[in-house]
Design an enzyme around this catalytic site. Structure first.
Site, PDB file in Angstrom:
ATOM      1  N   THR A   1      -9.811  -0.480   2.342  1.00 28.77           N
ATOM      2  CA  THR A   1      -9.961   0.968   2.157  1.00 28.77           C
ATOM      3  C   THR A   1     -10.893   1.353   1.005  1.00 28.77           C
ATOM      4  O   THR A   1     -11.000   2.534   0.682  1.00 28.77           O
ATOM      5  CB  THR A   1      -8.586   1.626   1.921  1.00 28.77           C
ATOM      6  OG1 THR A   1      -7.979   0.996   0.784  1.00 28.77           O
ATOM      7  CG2 THR A   1      -7.680   1.496   3.128  1.00 28.77           C
TER       8      THR A   1
ATOM      9  N   GLY B   1       0.826  -1.206   0.000  1.00 28.58           N
ATOM     10  CA  GLY B   1       0.000   0.000   0.000  1.00 28.58           C
ATOM     11  C   GLY B   1       0.858   1.253   0.000  1.00 28.58           C
ATOM     12  O   GLY B   1       2.093   1.184   0.003  1.00 28.58           O
TER      13      GLY B   1
ATOM     14  N   LEU C   1       1.344   3.621   2.334  1.00 32.15           N
ATOM     15  CA  LEU C   1       2.133   3.836   3.555  1.00 32.15           C
ATOM     16  C   LEU C   1       3.219   2.771   3.693  1.00 32.15           C
ATOM     17  O   LEU C   1       4.374   3.086   4.022  1.00 32.15           O
ATOM     18  CB  LEU C   1       1.197   3.834   4.764  1.00 32.15           C
ATOM     19  CG  LEU C   1       1.767   4.276   6.107  1.00 32.15           C
ATOM     20  CD1 LEU C   1       2.483   5.614   6.010  1.00 32.15           C
ATOM     21  CD2 LEU C   1       0.652   4.327   7.146  1.00 32.15           C
TER      22      LEU C   1
ATOM     23  N   TYR D   1     -17.194   1.815   5.926  1.00 26.67           N
ATOM     24  CA  TYR D   1     -15.738   1.875   6.084  1.00 26.67           C
ATOM     25  C   TYR D   1     -15.376   2.560   7.406  1.00 26.67           C
ATOM     26  O   TYR D   1     -14.600   2.030   8.213  1.00 26.67           O
ATOM     27  CB  TYR D   1     -15.107   2.627   4.903  1.00 26.67           C
ATOM     28  CG  TYR D   1     -13.676   3.048   5.145  1.00 26.67           C
ATOM     29  CD1 TYR D   1     -12.650   2.104   5.214  1.00 26.67           C
ATOM     30  CD2 TYR D   1     -13.344   4.391   5.325  1.00 26.67           C
ATOM     31  CE1 TYR D   1     -11.333   2.495   5.453  1.00 26.67           C
ATOM     32  CE2 TYR D   1     -12.040   4.781   5.554  1.00 26.67           C
ATOM     33  CZ  TYR D   1     -11.045   3.830   5.629  1.00 26.67           C
ATOM     34  OH  TYR D   1      -9.745   4.228   5.877  1.00 26.67           O
TER      35      TYR D   1
END
Length: 281
Positions: free
Chosen positions: A64, A11, A13, A127
């Site tokens: 996400t 991802g 990050l 979410y």
């Protein structure tokens, strides 16, 4: 040598942490993708944690897909709640330091002032609700955890608003961007550095922290900055959210107050424009 497990390694990050990790050779790094830290399969995840045997966990993995979560509630909750609960319990039982990443979407957007860590949560979509459930489970299972709420994350890695805007601005003569959702973007490289600064700090003060870049803007204003730095000729029009319906409702205002993380960890938080510029150099 302490072993650091980074979940969600592919991802935004996780990818930025990989870049920074070469400067932190005092740690043994384990970057786990979806097959190595399988957040949607709890029995497999439990075995993997035992096998990896980390001393520190940076939990960057998450479900996400905000709009998809509305129709995939169970999948969102397994990754954002059940897996977090399991990881936090493992960390508690094995004296492992845990930094878990959460979101501004735990708020309903009704505030008009920057939201502190103590502000009331009231998610308006699946979410956000799954991430809030994960926060609660994380601190219940492991009160020694650090949770960092962030917002509007972008990076040179992965899919994000900045990349989408860059593509559209090159493809189209004009685009519309919502102008009534207010917050602040987060350059994933800045957040990754903040996580490592916390890890290196002599203080480990558990609890929830906010982190995003400085600035109070709408998505429309963010798009204008992208246009400016990219030198694009595309016309950008601001529109209200009602003209851009999505399956999941978004909070109208989710600006995060960062006083706590700046004070406790002495962090200098860059202005969003300063960080955004780095993607165009």
């Amino acid at each position: 040598m302490k072993k650091v497990l980074v979940t969600g390694a592919n991802g935004q990050l996780g990818s930025e942490l990989l870049v920074l990790s070469s400067k932190y050779s005092q740690y043994e790094w384990f970057f786990a993708d979806r097959t190595q830290a399988t957040l949607n399969d709890l029995s497999t995840l439990k075995r993997q944690l035992i096998q990896i045997a980390p001393d520190i966990i940076l939990n960057c993995g998450a479900y996400t897909a905000v709009d998809k979560a509305e129709s995939e509630k169970e999948s969102a909750y397994i990754v954002n709640y059940s897996a977090v609960e399991l990881i936090a319990k493992y960390a508690q039982d094995n004296d492992v330091k845990l930094i878990h990443i959460s979101t501004d979407y735990v708020f309903d957007g009704s505030s008009s002032v920057a939201l502190s860590e103590e502000a009331e949560t009231n998610p308006v979509n699946v979410y956000g609700a799954s991430k809030r459930a994960g926060e609660v489970a994380c601190l219940n299972e492991n009160p020694n955890s650090i949770i960092i709420r962030t917002s509007w994350v972008y990076s040179k890695f992965g899919n994000n608003f900045v990349k989408t805007m860059q593509r559209l601005m090159q493809e189209k003569e004009s685009i519309n961007v919502v102008n009534d959702q207010i917050g602040s973007p987060t350059y994933a490289a800045d957040l990754a550095q903040a996580m490592l600064d916390i890890l290196e700090s002599p203080n480990w003060i558990p609890g929830i922290y906010n982190y995003s870049n400085e600035g109070e803007i709408s998505w429309y204003e963010f798009a204008l900055s992208i246009k400016e730095f990219g030198g694009y000729s595309c016309t950008v029009e601001g529109i209200p959210s009602v003209l851009y319906p999505t399956p999941a409702k978004r909070p109208e205002f989710s600006l995060l107050d960062k006083k706590k993380i700046k004070t406790i960890y002495n962090l200098v938080v860059p202005d969003y424009k300063e960080s955004l510029k780095k993607l165009f150099v």
